[in-house]
Write a protein that holds these residues in place. Structure first.
Motif, PDB file in Angstrom:
ATOM      1  N   SER A 180       0.263  -1.302  -0.341  1.00 43.29           N
ATOM      2  CA  SER A 180       0.076   0.030  -0.093  1.00 43.29           C
ATOM      3  C   SER A 180       0.897   1.040   0.343  1.00 43.29           C
ATOM      4  N   GLY A 181       2.034   0.996  -0.168  1.00 43.50           N
ATOM      5  CA  GLY A 181       3.261   2.061   0.297  1.00 43.50           C
ATOM      6  C   GLY A 181       2.821   3.135   1.807  1.00 43.50           C
ATOM      7  N   ALA A 182       2.225   1.912   3.126  1.00 43.79           N
ATOM      8  CA  ALA A 182       2.182   2.883   4.102  1.00 43.79           C
ATOM      9  C   ALA A 182       3.936   2.868   4.799  1.00 43.79           C
ATOM     10  N   ILE A 183       4.774   1.266   4.356  1.00 37.57           N
ATOM     11  CA  ILE A 183       6.253   1.785   4.897  1.00 37.57           C
ATOM     12  C   ILE A 183       7.004   0.982   3.747  1.00 37.57           C
ATOM     13  N   ALA A 184       8.223   1.859   3.740  1.00 36.17           N
ATOM     14  CA  ALA A 184       8.804   1.917   2.014  1.00 36.17           C
ATOM     15  C   ALA A 184       9.904   0.586   3.381  1.00 36.17           C
ATOM     16  N   ARG A 185      10.750  -0.327   2.011  1.00 38.51           N
ATOM     17  CA  ARG A 185      11.806  -0.774   3.313  1.00 38.51           C
ATOM     18  C   ARG A 185      12.879  -0.379   3.711  1.00 38.51           C
ATOM     19  N   ASP A 186      13.667   0.610   2.999  1.00 37.35           N
ATOM     20  CA  ASP A 186      14.534   1.858   3.678  1.00 37.35           C
ATOM     21  C   ASP A 186      13.823   2.522   4.574  1.00 37.35           C
ATOM     22  N   GLN A 187      12.834   2.239   5.094  1.00 33.39           N
ATOM     23  CA  GLN A 187      12.446   2.696   6.700  1.00 33.39           C
ATOM     24  C   GLN A 187      12.838   1.506   7.949  1.00 33.39           C
ATOM     25  N   TRP A 188      12.334   0.308   7.815  1.00 27.46           N
ATOM     26  CA  TRP A 188      13.270  -0.755   8.642  1.00 27.46           C
ATOM     27  C   TRP A 188      13.773  -0.262   9.751  1.00 27.46           C
ATOM     28  N   ASP A 189      15.263   0.232   9.722  1.00 31.66           N
ATOM     29  CA  ASP A 189      16.063   0.181  10.123  1.00 31.66           C
ATOM     30  C   ASP A 189      15.773   1.205  11.071  1.00 31.66           C
ATOM     31  N   SER A 190      15.661   2.662  10.879  1.00 28.94           N
ATOM     32  CA  SER A 190      15.103   3.130  11.558  1.00 28.94           C
ATOM     33  C   SER A 190      13.202   3.387  12.362  1.00 28.94           C
ATOM     34  N   LEU A 191      12.740   2.381  12.199  1.00 30.35           N
ATOM     35  CA  LEU A 191      11.711   1.049  13.172  1.00 30.35           C
ATOM     36  C   LEU A 191      11.683   0.740  14.098  1.00 30.35           C
ATOM     37  N   PRO A 192      11.494   0.825  15.467  1.00 31.97           N
ATOM     38  CA  PRO A 192      11.138   0.181  16.711  1.00 31.97           C
ATOM     39  C   PRO A 192      11.530  -1.486  16.111  1.00 31.97           C
ATOM     40  N   ARG A 193      12.077  -2.115  16.591  1.00 31.80           N
ATOM     41  CA  ARG A 193      12.519  -3.496  16.438  1.00 31.80           C
ATOM     42  C   ARG A 193      11.472  -4.424  17.337  1.00 31.80           C
TER      43      ARG A 193
END
Length: 284
Positions: free
Chosen positions: A29-42
């Motif tokens: 849906s374009g809500a979360i891009a892969r290049d954002q993953w490392d900036s998000l809380p795991r």
């Protein structure tokens, strides 16, 4: 002479180890891009540890289909999975759909993931499950590639109709395909219709009694093992909420998170469970 009761069917418990932001619906849906993953809380490590505790309490062993991306960042989690007697299996590197890859890209992906998991867990990896059950009519070549890369079984087909996945013409039972064993997600037949009975979002959305009844039709009625699957993020009611998604994705992803762990505790008591490899590769 008194007849013996039939032996209890042992089913396969499986967990698709990915984090809350890695679901395909968010990317699609374009809500979360892969290049954002490392900036998000795991949250995947803490949630998976909760599941390891739940399984330990119930004396259940399971198969953890794990992303290489997760293994690279959480190697100690991979070691705990293996040390506690569970099977480590591949879910691909970064949740890229198999039917979105060329044969060469797919081969590189499953080879890289297998090596990373085996290095982290110090154990052989023989099972694979594609992101979003994305092996089907579009990419039948994937079965042969998996066998050539050393996998012994696959669990990537779902014989239902769904807007994201599904192959309604796929066999409902385990079968040989391209040099390896294909173990489809479990379905049941009611009134001539094939319905999902494998867990995941259906398990959260439906009352527990319906899910249990659907599985009983396979386990008791057909006398064969069922496959159950879910994700660590499905027990995490406190995960971040994604704002820019449509109503269908919101309902599918967030409904029932607060009740999921209690339903799982009932499920592991109501059926017998083991790892995928022991249920389907080792004769009983």
């Amino acid at each position: 002479m008194q007849q013996r009761a039939p032996a209890r069917v042992v089913n396969a418990m499986s967990v698709d180890v990915e984090d809350w932001f890695q679901v395909w619906a968010f990317e699609g849906s374009g809500a979360i891009a892969r290049d954002q993953w490392d900036s998000l809380p795991r949250r995947v490590e803490a949630n998976t540890d909760r599941l390891l505790g739940l399984f330990a309490d119930a004396n259940v062993k399971a198969t953890f289909f794990t992303l290489g991306w997760v293994a690279e960042r959480h190697p100690s989690l991979i070691r705990r999975i293996v040390e506690q007697g569970h099977e480590l299996a591949s879910h691909g590197w970064n949740h890229t759909r198999a039917d979105a890859q060329t044969p060469d890209e797919f081969r590189a992906d499953i080879r890289r993931t297998k090596r990373a998991l085996e290095a982290a867990g110090e154990t052989e990896v023989v099972g694979y499950r594609a992101a979003t059950f994305s092996i089907g009519p579009k990419n039948p070549w994937a079965f042969e590639v998996l066998a050539e890369e050393g996998y012994r079984y696959d669990s990537s087909t779902y014989p239902v109709k769904h807007d994201f996945y599904g192959d309604v013409h796929a066999p409902r039972e385990p079968h040989q395909r391209g040099g390896l064993l294909e173990v489809p997600m479990t379905t049941c037949v009611r009134m001539g219709k094939t319905l999902p009975a494998s867990g995941g979002g259906w398990f959260r959305l439906l009352p527990y009694g319906i899910s249990r009844s659907n599985m009983r039709r396979v386990v008791d009625g057909e006398r064969r093992p069922a496959v159950f699957y879910f994700h660590p993020w499905e027990i995490d009611a406190d995960q971040p909420r994604v704002a820019n998604i449509n109503w269908k994705t919101r309902v599918r992803h967030y409904t029932g998170l607060g009740h999921m762990e209690r339903k799982l505790q009932r499920l592991v008591r109501d059926f017998a469970w083991d790892r995928m490899d022991r249920v389907f590769l080792e004769p009983r």
